[in-house]
Write an enzyme that holds these catalytic residues in place. Structure first.
Site, PDB file in Angstrom:
ATOM      1  N   ASN A 290       0.856  -1.178   0.000  1.00 33.48           N
ATOM      2  CA  ASN A 290       0.000   0.000   0.000  1.00 33.48           C
ATOM      3  C   ASN A 290       0.902   1.241   0.000  1.00 33.48           C
ATOM      4  OD1 ASN A 290      -1.817   2.066   0.439  1.00 33.48           O
ATOM      5  ND2 ASN A 290      -2.996   0.958   1.982  1.00 33.48           N
ATOM      6  N   ASP A 296      -7.186   4.369  -0.857  1.00 32.52           N
ATOM      7  CA  ASP A 296      -7.701   3.109  -0.315  1.00 32.52           C
ATOM      8  C   ASP A 296      -9.208   2.997  -0.545  1.00 32.52           C
ATOM      9  OD1 ASP A 296      -5.196   2.524   0.515  1.00 32.52           O
ATOM     10  OD2 ASP A 296      -5.614   2.618   2.672  1.00 32.52           O
ATOM     11  N   ARG A 514      -0.140 -13.559 -19.562  1.00 32.48           N
ATOM     12  CA  ARG A 514      -0.438 -14.855 -18.960  1.00 32.48           C
ATOM     13  C   ARG A 514      -1.941 -15.031 -19.134  1.00 32.48           C
ATOM     14  NH1 ARG A 514      -4.257 -16.662 -14.981  1.00 32.48           N
ATOM     15  NH2 ARG A 514      -3.400 -18.415 -13.827  1.00 32.48           N
ATOM     16  N   ASP A 516      -5.575 -16.706 -18.594  1.00 31.88           N
ATOM     17  CA  ASP A 516      -6.371 -17.419 -17.601  1.00 31.88           C
ATOM     18  C   ASP A 516      -7.284 -18.435 -18.286  1.00 31.88           C
ATOM     19  OD1 ASP A 516      -7.296 -17.601 -14.775  1.00 31.88           O
ATOM     20  OD2 ASP A 516      -9.193 -16.942 -15.649  1.00 31.88           O
ATOM     21  N   GLU A 545      -2.308 -20.687 -18.474  1.00 29.28           N
ATOM     22  CA  GLU A 545      -2.596 -21.418 -17.234  1.00 29.28           C
ATOM     23  C   GLU A 545      -3.108 -22.817 -17.599  1.00 29.28           C
ATOM     24  OE1 GLU A 545      -5.565 -21.437 -13.365  1.00 29.28           O
ATOM     25  OE2 GLU A 545      -6.113 -20.410 -15.216  1.00 29.28           O
ATOM     26  N   ASP A 614      -3.323 -19.812  -6.643  1.00 27.93           N
ATOM     27  CA  ASP A 614      -4.334 -20.866  -6.726  1.00 27.93           C
ATOM     28  C   ASP A 614      -3.987 -22.100  -5.909  1.00 27.93           C
ATOM     29  OD1 ASP A 614      -6.267 -19.676  -8.389  1.00 27.93           O
ATOM     30  OD2 ASP A 614      -5.070 -20.082 -10.170  1.00 27.93           O
ATOM     31  N   ASP A 683      -6.417 -20.412  -1.077  1.00 30.92           N
ATOM     32  CA  ASP A 683      -7.120 -19.140  -0.932  1.00 30.92           C
ATOM     33  C   ASP A 683      -8.306 -19.233   0.035  1.00 30.92           C
ATOM     34  OD1 ASP A 683      -8.303 -20.779  -2.965  1.00 30.92           O
ATOM     35  OD2 ASP A 683      -9.430 -19.068  -3.695  1.00 30.92           O
TER      36      ASP A 683
END
Length: 806
Positions: A290, A296, A514, A516, A545, A614, A683
């Protein structure tokens, strides 16, 4: 003298014959004047096919296969997915026959093939096939065995016994496993025999040349042989033919077929040179740093809060509100972290999606045109969306967050970083303006054919993997976008981020993508899209992927690389498991097989990861061994998962796996925070905020940067950069000692040799110094006295790296 051939000659029907035969051909002839071996029809039928399958051998040596699914539940759609199409749900729709079953017809190579049916989105094994295998997800794949080669027993083979198993002899020029175009105008050819069955294999060419093949790998039940030959010029008037001659004792046979050596048409797979020198670092931006609290999002979680503590505004089940958390990581934070990343030694950044979206992970894109405004300095996304037509790039604008991204990208590239973004071209989020328009206007929407909508009243649509918040783009039977304007939108989005100022020079754009869940789109789309990407920037890098073996994705027309999850599985199986642990020899064999499957150009740029967003973090995998990779690893689903901080011995194993990454073929990829010691189950716990030493520490008990661990990562990355042979050199196993759990391999190029010795055992290893290596070596990593009294000493759960110039 008479010798047996364990299969008939071409066109004969006897299973075993015995004949006088000469080991040497008396005069040049074409084809070579040796008996040609081929398996007869009866031998080919060794495998029993299930009632749902019929198969016939084709003239080219493949199998014409028909698979049927007998529907008993009123299915609207059935798809065929399997190892033969990259498990792509878009690759093989099954047609409903008038007499009831759904059917697909395809051509398959001999051997074992795994498959499933996707029935109205539900993945199931073939109900009529009793032959199955564990699919790694708690269910089963069906297995189809085609041809006698699928049922061979290598135990029956013996070198110098004067017999050759013809069913094992194989060469398939339509597969990169057997034929690859190489840069420099060479063609690499491979041949397969039964393991331990043949003494020699030669390449016979119709111009009279005979070249010996080198046995490069024994991978039960087969041996693999290899040779390189110069490709004939494109303008050659007559075809240059080739076949193979196999000998064992005094028995010599030739392959039953002749093949044409492909001319030099510039077809060699070429990958970006810079990608061979990359050390990747994966970043999930919201969780990385951050840098500007002023942008934010509302209710941003303090960086140093206890991860497991509920905030006063959080409601519902824990793992629902944790998924919804935002921490305020942003582009300014990435900018501030560039010196840290430079010091770590990484030089290529893979950013999880950065486009406008409501979640921390951004896989539910609101708009591919814009970087999320919460990553940037101010909220002006709504104003941009209000004036833009998704179908017309001339109306597209740049927000403050977009411009900040371009600035940070420029700074990163000036420091030597390459940057790739996550492309999610299969689905979007519910807030995407095109999807909102379809929801509001139904069939009157100009975007009505962009999404897979089944009903406007009530409004029903398909969400990816059953997630309603991820509406999928509508595709045709080939897996290409159904609506041309939707496809053009994706292409123009691609161009926007690769050449932001539109001047034809991609220097100010990202360096690649990349992709997905690429299996959700058909290969025709990827061929076209990848060609488009390379037209913008020939040096762009494209990685997909794909979790399993991915040779169908790496043929020069689609991707350069994939996220190399099979590498991670081998690393865990060898270094991490206890009850399910494999030997060093098995680890070496599995990685060698993987190298064979891909073109060398692709192997050199694979993203060799240990973990990602993942999976659980690798050190937590080590704390929870003897599970299939990425299985049973969520705390919310598995109360037996140990989520505590791993002990020092497990961090040592992580460092050993990292050393394998940094010295093996392909480009290593670090998941943010692994280098400082972060741990976590799958996750959301693998996505905790990054640990920093300047006040942005995490509040979890025991969370603190491990300085020694970080120093090792810096040293290992620097080792890779210091020795080109570790990036572009060849690899050869020198020694495997299963008793001591040691694997020693050699990386070498024209300038240097690098010897890598890895020990996964719990005790120090002492291996006799291989005489073939000679003298003159110096230690580049490890104890200075790694070689002592003719012994190579490797500490337990550690390694040693030695170098020598040439």
């Amino acid at each position: 003298m008479h010798f047996a051939l364990r299969a008939p000659l071409c066109g004969l029907l006897a299973l075993t014959i015995s004949m006088p035969i000469h080991a040497q051909e008396p005069d040049f002839a074409w084809p070579p004047a040796f008996p040609a071996a081929e398996v007869d029809a009866a031998a080919e039928r060794q495998a029993v096919l299930p009632p749902s399958v019929t198969a016939e051998r084709t003239a080219g040596g493949n199998w014409d296969v028909r698979l049927r699914y007998r529907d008993r539940g009123g299915a609207a759609e059935v798809l065929l997915v399997g190892s033969f199409n990259g498990w792509s749900a878009a690759a093989e729709p099954m047609a409903k026959r008038s007499d009831g079953p759904f059917e697909a017809r395809l051509e398959l190579e001999p051997g074992l093939h795994s498959y499933k049916f996707v029935v109205d989105g539900r993945w199931i094994a073939d109900p009529e096939n009793e032959v199955t295998e564990d699919d790694g997800f708690g269910a089963s794949n069906s297995v189809l065995a085609l041809g006698a080669a699928a049922n061979l027993d290598a135990a029956a083979a013996s070198v110098s016994d004067g017999s050759i198993e013809a069913a094992a002899l194989e060469h398939r020029p339509d597969s990169t496993l057997y034929l690859q175009h190489l840069t420099g105008g060479e063609v690499q050819l491979r041949y397969r025999t039964l393991a331990g069955d043949a003494e020699t294999v030669e390449l016979a060419l119709s111009d009279g040349r005979r070249l010996s093949l080198e046995r490069i790998l024994e991978a039960q039940p087969f041996d693999w042989w290899q040779v390189r030959v110069e490709a004939p010029p494109a303008e050659r008037s007559r075809a240059l033919l080739y076949t193979f001659v196999v000998a064992d004792a005094e028995l010599t046979v030739r392959h039953c077929r002749e093949f044409e050596l492909p001319p030099d048409l510039g077809l060699a797979m070429r990958t970006p040179d810079w990608a061979k020198h990359a050390v990747w670092y994966q970043i999930m931006l919201d969780r990385f740093r951050n840098g500007n609290p002023n942008n934010d999002p509302p209710n941003a979680i303090p960086w140093d809060d206890d991860w497991y503590a509920r905030q006063s505004f959080e409601r519902g089940p824990r793992y629902r509100y944790v998924f919804e958390r935002l921490f305020g990581g942003d582009l300014e934070g990435l900018r501030q972290a560039l010196p840290y990343l430079k010091d770590l030694g990484v030089n290529a950044l893979y950013l999880n999606p950065v486009f406008q979206a409501s979640t921390h992970h951004k896989y539910n894109a609101t708009n591919f045109l814009h970087v999320d405004e919460r990553f940037g300095p101010q909220a002006d996304y709504a104003a941009a969306e209000a004036v833009e037509d998704l179908r017309d790039p001339e109306t597209w604008t740049w927000t403050s967050a977009d411009l900040l991204f371009r600035d940070v990208l420029k700074e990163a590239k000036a420091l030597g970083f390459r940057v790739v973004l996550d492309g999610v071209w299969n689905h979007v989020g519910e807030a995407h303006p095109a999807f909102r328009d379809v929801r509001e206007r139904g069939a009157a929407s100009p975007y009505k054919d962009w999404f897979q909508v089944s009903s406007y009243d009530p409004f029903e649509y398909e969400g990816w993997a059953g997630f309603g918040e991820l509406p999928v783009f509508k595709k045709n039977a080939q897996g290409v976008f159904f609506d041309e304007t939707a496809k053009r939108h994706i292409f123009e989005v691609t161009r926007r981020w690769m050449d932001p100022d539109g001047d034809g020079d991609p220097a100010d754009g990202i360096d690649g993508w990349r992709l997905d869940v690429p299996m959700e789109l058909g290969m025709p789309f990827w061929f076209e899209w990848c060609e488009f990407v390379r037209s913008i920037n020939p040096e762009a890098y494209i990685s997909g992927e794909v979790w399993d073996r991915a040779e169908s994705w790496l043929d020069g027309r689609s991707f350069d690389a994939v996220m190399n999850y099979p590498f991670a599985e081998v690393a865990m199986d060898w270094i991490g498991h206890r009850e399910l642990k494999i030997s060093a020899a098995e680890a070496e064999r599995r990685l060698a097989e993987l190298r064979l499957a891909y073109p060398a150009e692709a192997t050199g740029v694979l993203q060799n990861l240990l973990a990602s967003h993942d999976t659980d973090r690798f050190v937590s995998m080590l704390l929870n061994p003897d599970r299939l990779y990425d299985r049973e690893n969520r705390e919310q689903d598995n109360t037996g998962y140990d989520a505590s901080k791993p002990g020092p011995e497990l961090y040592a194993r992580l460092r050993l796996a990292a050393l394998l990454q940094m010295t093996y073929v392909g480009a290593p990829m670090i998941y943010y925070g692994d280098e400082v010691g972060m741990w976590g189950s799958d996750d959301p716990n693998n996505r905790k905020p990054m640990w920093w030493s300047d006040g942005l520490e995490n509040g979890e008990d025991g969370a603190a940067i491990d300085d020694a661990h970080l120093a090792f990562y810096r040293e290992a990355v620097a080792l890779r950069h210091a020795h080109p042979a570790l990036r572009t050199g060849s690899i050869r196993t020198v020694l495997v000692d299963d008793a001591q759990d040691v694997w020693i391999f050699l990386r070498e190029d024209d300038a240097e040799q690098v010897l890598v010795a890895l020990c996964a055992g719990d005790e120090p290893a002492s291996v006799a110094w291989p005489e073939e290596l000679g003298e003159g070596w110096t230690v580049a990593l490890g104890a200075a006295d790694a070689v002592r009294a003719g012994q190579l000493l490797v500490p337990a759960v550690s390694g040693a790296v030695l170098v020598r110039g040439r």
